[in-house]
Scaffold this motif. Sequence first.
Motif, PDB file in Angstrom:
ATOM      1  N   LEU A   1      61.900  39.625  73.721  1.00 58.30           N
ATOM      2  CA  LEU A   1      60.941  40.213  72.776  1.00 58.30           C
ATOM      3  C   LEU A   1      60.783  39.377  71.503  1.00 58.30           C
ATOM      4  N   HIS A   2      61.551  38.307  71.393  1.00 54.98           N
ATOM      5  CA  HIS A   2      61.411  37.389  70.265  1.00 54.98           C
ATOM      6  C   HIS A   2      60.813  36.053  70.688  1.00 54.98           C
ATOM      7  N   GLU A   3      60.300  35.992  71.897  1.00 55.41           N
ATOM      8  CA  GLU A   3      59.705  34.762  72.398  1.00 55.41           C
ATOM      9  C   GLU A   3      58.175  34.872  72.372  1.00 55.41           C
ATOM     10  N   ALA A   4      57.527  35.127  73.490  1.00 59.37           N
ATOM     11  CA  ALA A   4      56.058  35.198  73.554  1.00 59.37           C
ATOM     12  C   ALA A   4      55.445  36.200  72.572  1.00 59.37           C
ATOM     13  N   PRO A   5      56.076  37.362  72.339  1.00 57.28           N
ATOM     14  CA  PRO A   5      55.460  38.287  71.380  1.00 57.28           C
ATOM     15  C   PRO A   5      55.275  37.713  69.977  1.00 57.28           C
ATOM     16  N   THR A   6      56.031  36.697  69.601  1.00 56.99           N
ATOM     17  CA  THR A   6      55.804  36.113  68.272  1.00 56.99           C
ATOM     18  C   THR A   6      54.421  35.479  68.186  1.00 56.99           C
ATOM     19  N   VAL A   7      53.947  34.937  69.299  1.00 58.87           N
ATOM     20  CA  VAL A   7      52.585  34.391  69.343  1.00 58.87           C
ATOM     21  C   VAL A   7      51.582  35.538  69.247  1.00 58.87           C
ATOM     22  N   PHE A   8      51.892  36.652  69.899  1.00 55.20           N
ATOM     23  CA  PHE A   8      51.032  37.833  69.815  1.00 55.20           C
ATOM     24  C   PHE A   8      50.896  38.306  68.371  1.00 55.20           C
ATOM     25  N   TYR A   9      52.014  38.372  67.653  1.00 55.76           N
ATOM     26  CA  TYR A   9      51.954  38.806  66.261  1.00 55.76           C
ATOM     27  C   TYR A   9      51.053  37.889  65.441  1.00 55.76           C
ATOM     28  N   ALA A  10      51.179  36.596  65.668  1.00 52.46           N
ATOM     29  CA  ALA A  10      50.368  35.635  64.918  1.00 52.46           C
ATOM     30  C   ALA A  10      48.881  35.816  65.212  1.00 52.46           C
ATOM     31  N   VAL A  11      48.525  35.930  66.480  1.00 49.93           N
ATOM     32  CA  VAL A  11      47.103  36.059  66.813  1.00 49.93           C
ATOM     33  C   VAL A  11      46.567  37.405  66.336  1.00 49.93           C
ATOM     34  N   ALA A  12      47.384  38.447  66.360  1.00 48.42           N
ATOM     35  CA  ALA A  12      46.938  39.754  65.853  1.00 48.42           C
ATOM     36  C   ALA A  12      46.641  39.670  64.359  1.00 48.42           C
ATOM     37  N   ILE A  13      47.510  39.012  63.621  1.00 45.68           N
ATOM     38  CA  ILE A  13      47.291  38.866  62.181  1.00 45.68           C
ATOM     39  C   ILE A  13      46.046  38.027  61.906  1.00 45.68           C
ATOM     40  N   ILE A  14      45.874  36.956  62.660  1.00 43.85           N
ATOM     41  CA  ILE A  14      44.694  36.098  62.472  1.00 43.85           C
ATOM     42  C   ILE A  14      43.418  36.889  62.743  1.00 43.85           C
ATOM     43  N   LEU A  15      43.391  37.636  63.847  1.00 47.98           N
ATOM     44  CA  LEU A  15      42.194  38.418  64.161  1.00 47.98           C
ATOM     45  C   LEU A  15      41.946  39.497  63.103  1.00 47.98           C
ATOM     46  N   ALA A  16      43.001  40.103  62.591  1.00 49.97           N
ATOM     47  CA  ALA A  16      42.840  41.112  61.534  1.00 49.97           C
ATOM     48  C   ALA A  16      42.280  40.473  60.262  1.00 49.97           C
ATOM     49  N   ILE A  17      42.813  39.320  59.894  1.00 48.82           N
ATOM     50  CA  ILE A  17      42.330  38.625  58.696  1.00 48.82           C
ATOM     51  C   ILE A  17      40.850  38.278  58.829  1.00 48.82           C
ATOM     52  N   LEU A  18      40.447  37.908  60.048  1.00 47.23           N
ATOM     53  CA  LEU A  18      39.054  37.553  60.296  1.00 47.23           C
ATOM     54  C   LEU A  18      38.148  38.777  60.441  1.00 47.23           C
ATOM     55  N   GLY A  19      38.746  39.975  60.363  1.00 50.37           N
ATOM     56  CA  GLY A  19      37.954  41.194  60.514  1.00 50.37           C
ATOM     57  C   GLY A  19      37.542  41.442  61.957  1.00 50.37           C
ATOM     58  N   GLN A  20      38.267  40.848  62.906  1.00 50.21           N
ATOM     59  CA  GLN A  20      37.930  40.966  64.325  1.00 50.21           C
ATOM     60  C   GLN A  20      39.037  41.641  65.129  1.00 50.21           C
ATOM     61  N   GLY A  21      39.816  42.481  64.469  1.00 48.77           N
ATOM     62  CA  GLY A  21      40.937  43.124  65.138  1.00 48.77           C
ATOM     63  C   GLY A  21      40.639  44.506  65.661  1.00 48.77           C
ATOM     64  N   ASP A  22      39.376  44.820  65.857  1.00 49.59           N
ATOM     65  CA  ASP A  22      39.036  46.137  66.388  1.00 49.59           C
ATOM     66  C   ASP A  22      38.368  45.985  67.748  1.00 49.59           C
ATOM     67  N   GLY A  23      37.860  47.071  68.290  1.00 52.78           N
ATOM     68  CA  GLY A  23      37.129  47.024  69.557  1.00 52.78           C
ATOM     69  C   GLY A  23      37.943  46.433  70.700  1.00 52.78           C
ATOM     70  N   MET A  24      37.334  45.497  71.410  1.00 58.60           N
ATOM     71  CA  MET A  24      37.959  44.892  72.587  1.00 58.60           C
ATOM     72  C   MET A  24      39.257  44.172  72.238  1.00 58.60           C
ATOM     73  N   ASN A  25      39.309  43.530  71.076  1.00 55.99           N
ATOM     74  CA  ASN A  25      40.535  42.821  70.701  1.00 55.99           C
ATOM     75  C   ASN A  25      41.703  43.797  70.504  1.00 55.99           C
ATOM     76  N   ALA A  26      41.446  44.926  69.887  1.00 56.99           N
ATOM     77  CA  ALA A  26      42.497  45.940  69.715  1.00 56.99           C
ATOM     78  C   ALA A  26      42.895  46.516  71.071  1.00 56.99           C
ATOM     79  N   PHE A  27      41.913  46.732  71.925  1.00 55.13           N
ATOM     80  CA  PHE A  27      42.185  47.250  73.269  1.00 55.13           C
ATOM     81  C   PHE A  27      43.075  46.272  74.043  1.00 55.13           C
ATOM     82  N   LEU A  28      42.753  44.992  73.988  1.00 55.36           N
ATOM     83  CA  LEU A  28      43.577  43.972  74.657  1.00 55.36           C
ATOM     84  C   LEU A  28      44.983  43.940  74.066  1.00 55.36           C
ATOM     85  N   ALA A  29      45.085  44.121  72.769  1.00 49.93           N
ATOM     86  CA  ALA A  29      46.404  44.123  72.125  1.00 49.93           C
ATOM     87  C   ALA A  29      47.240  45.306  72.610  1.00 49.93           C
TER      88      ALA A  29
END
Length: 146
Positions: free
Chosen positions: A70-98
Motif C-alpha cells: 500500500l506504499h508502492e503503486a498507491p503513492t502514484v495514485f495519490y499524486a495523480v489525484a492531487i494533480i487532477l484536483a489542482i487542475l479542477g478535473q477531479g470530479d465526474g469520470m476521474n473521481a469514479f475511476l479513483a
Amino acid sequence: MIGMDILQPAIALMIWTMIMWAWMYATRIPAMSKAPGIEDPSKMVGTTGSSLRNELPDKVNWKADNYNHLHEAPTVFYAVAIILAILGQGDGMNAFLAWIYTGLRVAHSLIQVTANKVIVRFVLFALSSVVLMVLIAKASLLVFAV
C-alpha cells in the motif's frame, strides 16, 4: 469545491492503509510473543521486518506484505489525484475511476491477507494498474495541453 471529489477515494485509501497498519500489528505483536525463535520480543535490538519473516506464520507476514504494497503503486495514485484536483478535473469520470482504483486496492488487500491466492491478487493488481494508467493519461493530456 469544483474538481475535488477525487480526494475522497484518495483519503479512503489512506484510511484503509492505516486499517492495514493496525491489523498488521494486532497480529504481528502476539505472533512475535509466541514465535519459538524469539525469546523476548521486548529485548530485540536492530531487527528488521525481513529478519522476522522466518519466525512468524505466513498469515502474519501477509499483512505486513500488504501494508508495504500500500506504499508502492498507491503513492502514484495519490499524486495523480492531487494533480487532477489542482487542475479542477477531479470530479465526474476521474473521481469514479479513483473510487474503482481504491476499491480494487482494498479487494487486493483483503485477498492478500486472507486466502492470498496469487492469481486473484494479480488480476486485481493488474486491473488497478490499468485504472491508474488511465488516470495518469488523463492528467498528462491536461498538463501537457494535448
